[in-house]
Design an enzyme around this catalytic site. Structure first.
Site, PDB file in Angstrom:
ATOM      1  N   GLY A 244      26.753  76.989   3.399  1.00 14.63           N
ATOM      2  CA  GLY A 244      26.728  76.315   2.366  1.00 14.63           C
ATOM      3  C   GLY A 244      26.908  74.528   2.712  1.00 14.63           C
ATOM      4  CG  PHE A 245      26.509  74.080   6.499  1.00 16.87           C
ATOM      5  CD1 PHE A 245      27.575  74.156   6.869  1.00 16.87           C
ATOM      6  CD2 PHE A 245      25.469  74.359   6.071  1.00 16.87           C
ATOM      7  CE1 PHE A 245      26.808  75.313   7.899  1.00 16.87           C
ATOM      8  CE2 PHE A 245      25.176  75.071   6.997  1.00 16.87           C
ATOM      9  CZ  PHE A 245      26.008  75.548   7.847  1.00 16.87           C
ATOM     10  N   GLY A 514      39.694  77.230   2.924  1.00 20.41           N
ATOM     11  CA  GLY A 514      39.233  78.487   2.661  1.00 20.41           C
ATOM     12  C   GLY A 514      40.497  79.509   3.509  1.00 20.41           C
ATOM     13  CE  LYS A 623      33.662  89.517  18.478  1.00 16.12           C
ATOM     14  NZ  LYS A 623      33.397  90.537  19.456  1.00 16.12           N
ATOM     15  CD  GLU A 695      34.775  70.745   6.242  1.00 17.74           C
ATOM     16  OE1 GLU A 695      34.358  71.307   5.532  1.00 17.74           O
ATOM     17  OE2 GLU A 695      35.967  70.295   6.034  1.00 17.74           O
TER      18      GLU A 695
HETATM   19 MO1  MOS Z   1      32.887  71.088   2.710  1.00 13.40          MO
HETATM   20  S1  MOS Z   1      31.244  69.720   2.987  1.00 13.40           S
HETATM   21  O1  MOS Z   1      33.961  70.651   1.550  1.00 13.40           O
HETATM   22  O2  MOS Z   1      31.791  72.340   2.017  1.00 13.40           O
END
Ligand code: MOS
Length: 735
Positions: A244-245, A514, A623, A695
């Site tokens: 997704g990124f 997340g 991992k 990130e």
């Molecule tokens: Mo990230 S660029 O907030 O999925």
């Protein structure tokens, strides 16, 4: 569960399952092809027909006329959706009305039609028969040319448009050591393996969409608003996502058009964006121009820090928040940052992995390297000298935890920094000029509400349900680990169900929020389930021990399955946050080290080794966290050396809109990567004491590569990507 005081000791701290390097529980599904992606739900929707999206062939203007007659008569065609016949579309939170363009065209490859046919080939063939006449109008496509028309953007996720502390101008003018340079970063594409894809099916006025989306609840809301139906009538299912990124944070044309197409032809419709549409139809990371100014004392204390960034977007768009980290990374009494946003008629700019920090650090961390050299200081020493434990703009606000210096020191030791000759262009390995570079990594850690439901059945199986997504990050596994730890069962006793809007609303996947938030929600639900188990047995929930599939208290020990009984037990809760993230700054830190060889004759750069040291709170699964970081480092290598959407400044589109022209690193580009996690926990972040890391891994990487190239060659490139043409003519003579 309200999380508003720092976490104390809790069942997660047992670390029987959490913190252990754990194989992905979804791994066998992926390697055997039984994990189904958005386009592959043949079993649930055996009778889907095919939609093919037509993108606008101009960047700005109008559709004068659109002739569908030949296409409608083509074999297998069931219907064609256009703005003319789609009915009125509402505007979601994320400007979704523009997902179907016409008659006005806002950008190149904006969707203007969906051709639906019995087969994929028929849909593609019929699309060629749609005749569109356009009236082209002037657009703005060149950031450098429109930069000075930029205005202050509205405050958004990246904070205020401008910040100022002390007297930057005065301190900069008075500083004995000054530095002033401008850097550029290009537009980049997410280029994920799985394109945006959806299958939509209507049953009466109820819509189900199997899709590939990071943020289920956002997209349910936006799809409902755009279609003008209650959100209770929309179900989104996105169990597996092939990358997704940030490109799948929002509702995109595939899902909306599949829904419109299915409504029009009264059959389920599947739509995948073909690769060029991923580039020009969806979002991308916008290019930036960044000016950085430093004033310092002769011994290297920063007294003035200035960072300005210019970027562009469609009208009503948002800036690339490239100055964000500069507000927080280094001490310095006098400081200013500013963002300016110009209108560009290119496709929509938006979030891509570490939006803000990733491109911001590409500039800031070269500038730090240049300033260190100017001061005659080692670049690691210079960074440590200007480290801070408090928010430099609000000194009364400490960081919850900040081990940047330890990351730099640990990395220096491991990487062999001591052996480095500080002078550039001194080391050769045959024709290869060898250099090493370092950069700091910084990325914020965000607190987001996240809910989950947990079931316990009479076999002692624990089932977690949440609309959290797994975009390849490992969400399934850390959620299973959390439930196993909380309920005292082995990992194999836990089933995790994700990515369905019928499940409780989670934080979703984005902005490296997340991991700690979604598991925090599972922690909350499991806490409630533990209470329910204890209550049912008449045990004291506070002292009850959950271990080895049993609950024990006051000399009694009962198997969990027996406690649940035939009806089972279920609990649902959410983690919600107070103001801990206002009282202290929650951020993650790291240091990237890179060794490169630059071919003295051709200017070709090869990365020889990479090391990342990360301080990101508790690492829930070393991992999958390592996989996240090495993937991010690879993406950073791409940003440094090859990734660039080439803008056609006359026609207004990204030319290299496929994976042949848009280059990303392959295995051969990345020979050796190592990741070290500092052993830490952050009790201010969540009951999990964890923060994001996916990130952080990309933040600073490209600058470390750039600094290594400079160290290898003595040639300083300030415009990414650092392709060989930018080095040729600046290299020392070939020996
Ligand atoms: Mo990230 S660029 O907030 O999925």
């Amino acid at each position: 569960m309200k999380f508003d005081t720092p976490a104390t000791t809790n069942p997660i701290d047992q670390l029987k399952v959490i913190g252990k390097p754990t194989d992905r529980i979804d791994g066998p599904h992926k390697t055997t092809g039984t994990a189904r992606y958005a386009y592959e739900h043949h079993e649930e929707v055996p009778n889907a027909v095919y939609g093919h999206v037509i993108g606008a062939a101009i960047a700005k203007g109008r559709i004068a006329s659109i002739d569908l007659s030949a296409a409608k008569a083509a074999p297998g065609v069931l219907g064609i959706v256009t703005a003319e016949n789609a009915g009125k579309l509402g505007k979601g939170e994320f400007n979704t009305a523009k997902l179907l363009g016409g008659p006005a065209i806002d950008h190149y490859h904006q969707a203007i039609a969906l051709v639906v046919a019995q087969t994929f080939e028929q849909a593609v063939a019929a699309a060629q028969l749609v005749r569109v006449k356009y009236e082209r109008s002037e657009g703005k496509f060149d950031l450098a040319a429109v930069k000075d028309t930029g205005v202050k953007p509205k405050p958004g996720l990246g904070g205020a448009s401008d910040t100022a502390v002390g007297d930057f101008a005065g301190a900069f003018a008075a500083a004995p050591m000054q530095f002033d340079a401008t850097y550029t970063t290009p537009d980049q594409s997410h280029a994920m393996i799985e394109p945006h894809a959806s299958i939509a099916k209507w049953e009466g006025d109820k819509l189900t969409v199997w899709t590939s989306n990071q943020m289920i609840a956002w997209s349910v809301g936006d799809l409902a608003k755009t279609l003008g139906i209650p959100k209770e009538n929309v179900r989104l299912i996105s169990p597996y996502i092939g990358g997704g990124f940030g490109g799948k944070l929002f509702l995109r044309a595939d899902a909306l058009l599949a829904a419109l197409g299915a409504r029009a032809v009264r059959r389920p419709v599947k739509v995948a964006l073909h690769r060029p549409l991923v580039t020009n139809n969806t979002t991308h990371r916008p290019a930036t121009i960044q000016r950085i100014r430093f004033g310092a004392t002769k011994d290297g204390k920063l007294t003035a820090i200035g960072h300005e960034s210019w970027s562009g977007d469609l009208p009503e768009g948002a800036p690339e928040t490239a100055v964000g980290q500069t507000r927080l990374l280094y001490a310095g009494a006098n400081r200013m940052t500013a963002m300016r946003l110009a209108v560009l008629d290119l496709p929509e700019g938006n979030a891509m992995r570490a939006p803000g920090e990733a491109p911001g650090l590409m500039a800031l961390e070269i500038a730090m390297d240049e300033m260190a050299e100017k001061l005659g200081l080692d670049p690691i020493k210079f960074r440590i000298l200007n480290d801070t434990q408090v928010d430099p703009e609000k000194p009364e606000r400490p960081f919850s935890q900040r081990n940047l210096t330890e990351c730099l020191r640990t990395g220096a030791e491991k990487f062999g920094w001591k052996q480095r000759n500080p002078k550039p262009a001194q080391t050769r390995d045959g024709r290869w000029m060898i250099g090493t570079g370092v950069a700091a990594a910084f990325r914020n850690s965000l607190s987001m509400k996240s809910a989950a439901r947990v079931r316990l059945d009479n076999r002692g199986m624990v089932t977690v349900e949440t609309d959290m997504t797994d975009i390849g990050t490992g969400s399934y596994t850390i959620i299973a680990q959390t439930a196993a730890e909380m309920m005292g069962v082995p990992l194999a006793q836990v089933v995790v169900k994700l990515g369905d809007s019928q499940f409780p609303v989670s934080c979703g996947s984005g902005g490296q929020w997340g991991a700690h938030n979604s598991t925090g929600g599972v922690f909350a639900a499991c806490t409630k389930l533990r209470e329910a188990v204890a209550k049912k047995l008449g045990l004291d929930a506070k002292t009850a021990v959950f271990a080895d599939g049993h609950v024990s208290a006051g000399g009694r020990s009962v198997p969990l399955g027996q406690a649940a009984g035939p009806a089972g037990l279920v609990a649902e809760d959410a983690i919600e946050y107070g103001d801990l993230d206002k009282k202290s700054q929650l951020s993650t830190f790291g240091a990237h080290f890179v060794e490169v060889g630059v071919n003295a004759a051709t200017g070709e750069t090869r990365i020889r080794r990479m090391l990342a040291v990360c301080a990101a709170g508790r690492i829930l699964n070393p991992k999958s966290a390592r996989s996240q970081v090495i993937g991010a480092m690879t993406m950073g290598a791409g940003a440094a050396l090859m990734e660039e959407l080439a803008v056609d400044k006359r026609a207004g589109f990204f030319v290299n809109h496929d994976l042949a022209g848009y280059e990303v690193p392959v295995h051969a580009d990345i020979p050796h990567q190592e990741v070290i996690f500092l052993d830490e926990t952050d009790p201010m972040s969540s009951p999990m004491k964890a923060k994001g890391v996916g990130e952080l891994g990309i933040c600073g990487v490209a600058a470390a590569v750039a600094n290594a190239i400079y160290h290898a060659t003595g040639a300083r490139v300030r415009d990414y990507p650092i392709t060989l043409d930018k080095l040729l003519g600046h290299l020392p003579p070939v020996a």
